[in-house]
Design an enzyme around this catalytic site. Structure first.
Site, PDB file in Angstrom:
ATOM      1  N   ASP A 442      37.175  70.737  48.767  1.00 23.85           N
ATOM      2  CA  ASP A 442      38.643  70.811  48.885  1.00 23.85           C
ATOM      3  C   ASP A 442      39.220  72.039  48.169  1.00 23.85           C
ATOM      4  OD1 ASP A 442      38.474  68.442  50.202  1.00 23.85           O
ATOM      5  OD2 ASP A 442      39.147  67.204  48.523  1.00 23.85           O
TER       6      ASP A 442
HETATM    7  P1  NAP Z   1      35.227  67.647  46.838  1.00 23.95           P
HETATM    8  O1  NAP Z   1      36.255  68.269  47.696  1.00 23.95           O
HETATM    9  O2  NAP Z   1      35.328  66.204  46.553  1.00 23.95           O
HETATM   10  O3  NAP Z   1      33.806  67.974  47.517  1.00 23.95           O
HETATM   11  C1  NAP Z   1      32.637  67.733  46.843  1.00 23.95           C
HETATM   12  C2  NAP Z   1      31.473  68.059  47.754  1.00 23.95           C
HETATM   13  O4  NAP Z   1      30.306  67.908  46.953  1.00 23.95           O
HETATM   14  C3  NAP Z   1      31.339  67.115  48.919  1.00 23.95           C
HETATM   15  O5  NAP Z   1      31.808  67.701  50.109  1.00 23.95           O
HETATM   16  C4  NAP Z   1      29.838  66.785  48.959  1.00 23.95           C
HETATM   17  O6  NAP Z   1      29.293  67.200  50.201  1.00 23.95           O
HETATM   18  C5  NAP Z   1      29.252  67.647  47.838  1.00 23.95           C
HETATM   19  N1  NAP Z   1      28.187  66.939  47.114  1.00 23.95           N
HETATM   20  C6  NAP Z   1      28.150  65.657  46.719  1.00 23.95           C
HETATM   21  N2  NAP Z   1      26.978  65.399  46.127  1.00 23.95           N
HETATM   22  C7  NAP Z   1      26.266  66.549  46.142  1.00 23.95           C
HETATM   23  C8  NAP Z   1      24.982  66.909  45.673  1.00 23.95           C
HETATM   24  N3  NAP Z   1      24.143  66.037  45.079  1.00 23.95           N
HETATM   25  N4  NAP Z   1      24.581  68.197  45.840  1.00 23.95           N
HETATM   26  C9  NAP Z   1      25.379  69.094  46.461  1.00 23.95           C
HETATM   27  N5  NAP Z   1      26.603  68.798  46.930  1.00 23.95           N
HETATM   28  C10 NAP Z   1      27.040  67.530  46.768  1.00 23.95           C
HETATM   29  O7  NAP Z   1      35.110  68.386  45.431  1.00 23.95           O
HETATM   30  P2  NAP Z   1      35.975  69.564  44.793  1.00 23.95           P
HETATM   31  O8  NAP Z   1      36.001  70.765  45.693  1.00 23.95           O
HETATM   32  O9  NAP Z   1      35.453  69.706  43.394  1.00 23.95           O
HETATM   33  O10 NAP Z   1      37.463  69.030  44.782  1.00 23.95           O
HETATM   34  C11 NAP Z   1      37.853  67.957  43.958  1.00 23.95           C
HETATM   35  C12 NAP Z   1      38.642  66.958  44.777  1.00 23.95           C
HETATM   36  O11 NAP Z   1      38.765  65.755  44.025  1.00 23.95           O
HETATM   37  C13 NAP Z   1      40.045  67.454  45.068  1.00 23.95           C
HETATM   38  O12 NAP Z   1      40.494  66.939  46.298  1.00 23.95           O
HETATM   39  C14 NAP Z   1      40.836  66.835  43.902  1.00 23.95           C
HETATM   40  O13 NAP Z   1      42.209  66.701  44.169  1.00 23.95           O
HETATM   41  C15 NAP Z   1      40.153  65.490  43.790  1.00 23.95           C
HETATM   42  N6  NAP Z   1      40.279  64.866  42.470  1.00 23.95           N
HETATM   43  C16 NAP Z   1      40.206  65.632  41.356  1.00 23.95           C
HETATM   44  C17 NAP Z   1      40.360  65.031  40.116  1.00 23.95           C
HETATM   45  C18 NAP Z   1      40.361  65.884  38.871  1.00 23.95           C
HETATM   46  O14 NAP Z   1      41.038  65.534  37.919  1.00 23.95           O
HETATM   47  N7  NAP Z   1      39.623  66.973  38.855  1.00 23.95           N
HETATM   48  C19 NAP Z   1      40.536  63.643  40.013  1.00 23.95           C
HETATM   49  C20 NAP Z   1      40.559  62.881  41.187  1.00 23.95           C
HETATM   50  C21 NAP Z   1      40.421  63.512  42.414  1.00 23.95           C
HETATM   51  P3  NAP Z   1      27.922  66.567  50.748  1.00 23.95           P
HETATM   52  O15 NAP Z   1      28.114  65.094  50.755  1.00 23.95           O
HETATM   53  O16 NAP Z   1      27.787  67.167  52.108  1.00 23.95           O
HETATM   54  O17 NAP Z   1      26.838  67.005  49.831  1.00 23.95           O
END
Ligand code: NAP
Length: 516
Positions: A442
């Site tokens: 994201d």
């Molecule tokens: P993300 O958008 O959730 O994407 C994470 C990606 O990691 C997934 O597409 C997944 O794809 C991949 N993944 C999972 N396990 C893996 C592994 N073992 N090895 C390699 N890849 C792996 O993460 P982000 O870009 O860090 O964004 C964070 C999101 O979480 C945002 O939407 C944010 O708003 C939300 N959020 C953040 C917080 C905070 O405080 N930081 C709290 C709650 C929510 P695959 O399954 O294809 O591997």
């Protein structure tokens, strides 16, 4: 028995330690010391409170033993990546405790126990604690459910998640019916029972969206305040108090359940702040200075964090609380977006790195899941030995909790000066030879800038698409937390390196070593 003068001096010392602790927590280098200071403050406050007198120690000891057991087992068993949801859940218990303390203070008032006269301050504080505590308790449960990814339809439930989800929903409904039965289904008791059944059903439901949810939020908000006024005028009516708590509980669920995936960081910070406000209100209920101070500090720091998170997501708080976000029928189909995806291998990336001068690594949730931070440090060191400049681009909401990436990279001893904030790195992204996106999705999704109808529209992202070449490491093309496809994966200058984050980095290190 300790004189109140000494008690208040000790509370003042505890408050100073809390403030110094918070200051320490503001920087990774001083965070451990800050944590210890705040813990010492809490120890002083607890011991002194126990020495005030009139306390039945056996109940406290039983509580401490049970709590310590649950806390220790949870801290040891729960995976590092599941820490945010555990903290969210425990945060909610703070709100629940405030409700119970306020309720028992009301009971003590009814029984005319010594020192429990219901003056106006106490009455207002009691209803404030009841409402905010209940919103926090139920809201935190929902936040926990969303973070653990069992309050949405598409994820598979682990057994422990099923136990919590269905067990909790049943408990809430059964509690409401039991309460109605004990109170002989008086009109008020029927209200409590209906509220409890409603909360239980909402929690049980796999769907996280309801039509007219904003109208419902406003309705339940008004109902909670109206009941609070009735309790203030008639504090002897305990049923009214519990009805108010039930209505506030529904409000907590409604406020949190409709919030879209990408906005969860804001909600977590907000609920954290609520738990502090509930504790501060409880401090007024039982006349405890250190609870008022500690609660206010948590409340204020939570609001500051909420503000920082809102800015990071480029959203207003009203928009977060009342805008329903998530994938919609307008969200493009993944098959259409991913028509031109190209995949690569460790050997091919190693060859590209041969000629690179500047590499930026963008970590995300996948780095945390695969615990790849140590492997990433080794990769960075290896590249630097080859005179390549390596930096880390940190998005404020990458991962699942505020500061998640900073904590992991600090754990791997990656120097702080290599960690670049999004605003600092973005203007120079077009001079980056290779951007390695490790388990982030994201936070590098360009639709945030290009599609105003997207659930993450307006959220600032790390401009990986501007780098000369980008390599995305993840296991598949599945979406991130916001649940939408990412056109970066199919971009002209992007290559997908499919695999588990840690294994992919270790293979890449081996390939670089082999190629030299
Ligand atoms: P993300 O958008 O959730 O994407 C994470 C990606 O990691 C997934 O597409 C997944 O794809 C991949 N993944 C999972 N396990 C893996 C592994 N073992 N090895 C390699 N890849 C792996 O993460 P982000 O870009 O860090 O964004 C964070 C999101 O979480 C945002 O939407 C944010 O708003 C939300 N959020 C953040 C917080 C905070 O405080 N930081 C709290 C709650 C929510 P695959 O399954 O294809 O591997």
């Amino acid at each position: 028995m300790l004189s109140m003068n000494y008690v208040n001096y000790a509370y003042l010392l505890a408050a100073v330690l809390f403030i110094l602790g918070l200051k320490g927590l503001a920087h990774p280098r001083t965070a451990v010391r800050g944590n210890r200071m705040a813990a010492l403050g809490m120890l002083i406050a607890t011991v002194v409170t126990l020495l005030i007198g009139n306390i039945e120690f056996h109940y406290i000891i039983i509580g401490v033993v049970i709590g310590a057991l649950i806390g220790t087992v949870a801290a040891m068993k729960v995976a590092m990546t599941a820490m945010p949801e555990m903290v969210g859940l425990f945060n909610g218990f703070g709100g629940g405790a405030s409700v119970l303390v306020a309720g028992s203070a009301l009971v003590a008032t009814m029984l005319h126990a010594a020192g429990h006269e219901a003056d106006t301050q106490m009455k207002i504080a009691t209803v404030a604690s009841g409402i905010i505590g209940s919103v926090t308790f139920f809201g935190s449960y929902v936040a926990f459910g969303k973070l653990a990814e069992f309050l949405a339809v598409r994820w598979k439930l682990y057994t422990w998640q099923k136990i919590i989800k269905y067990g909790f929903s049943l408990m809430v409904m059964a509690g409401g019916v039991w309460f109605g039965y004990v109170e002989e289904f008086s009109p008020m008791a029927i209200g409590v029972t209906i509220s409890a059944i409603l909360i239980g059903l909402i929690l049980w439901s796999p769907k996280d969206r309801f039509p007219g949810i904003n109208a419902l939020k406003i309705l339940f908000g008004i109902a909670a305040v109206a009941l609070a006024v009735l309790v203030v005028f008639n504090p002897e009516d305990l049923t009214m108090f519990w009805l108010m708590v039930g209505v506030a509980g529904v409000l907590g669920v409604l406020l949190t359940i409709s919030i879209g995936g990408a906005d969860m960081p804001v909600v977590i910070a907000l609920l954290n702040s609520y738990s502090g406000l509930a504790a501060a209100a409880t401090g007024f209920v039982i006349n405890n200075n250190v609870l008022i101070i500690a609660g206010s500090l948590v409340g204020a720091s939570g609001i500051i964090l909420t503000n920082i998170m809102c800015k990071a997501m480029n959203r207003s708080l009203t928009n977060v609380l009342f805008g329903v976000m998530g994938p919609t029928s307008d969200t493009p189909d993944a098959d259409d977006v991913y028509k031109t995806v190209k995949s690569t291998s460790a050997d091919e990336i190693a060859m590209m790195l041969d000629t690179a001068q500047r590499v930026v690594i963008v970590p995300g949730y996948g780095m945390a899941v695969s615990q790849a931070q140590h492997a990433v440090r080794d990769l960075a060191n290896l590249l630097e030995e080859r005179d390549i400049t390596v930096e880390f681009a940190i998005h404020p909401v990458a991962g699942r909790m505020p500061g998640h990436m900073n904590v992991l990279l600090a754990e791997a001893n990656i120097p702080y000066d290599k960690l670049k904030e999004m605003d600092e790195i973005n203007p120079t992204m077009n001079t980056v030879d290779i951007a390695i996106v490790l388990g982030a999705n994201d936070v590098v999704n360009p639709v945030a800038k290009t599609d105003p109808g997207s659930p993450i529209a307006g959220m600032p992202i790390i401009d990986v698409d501007k780098a000369r070449t980008s390599v995305v490491i993840k296991r598949s093309l599945s979406p991130g937390f916001a649940g939408i496809p990412n056109p970066l994966f199919a971009a002209e200058n992007n290559l997908m390196y499919f695999g588990d984050g840690k294994k992919a980095i270790l293979d890449l290190i081996a390939a670089i070593k082999e190629s030299s």
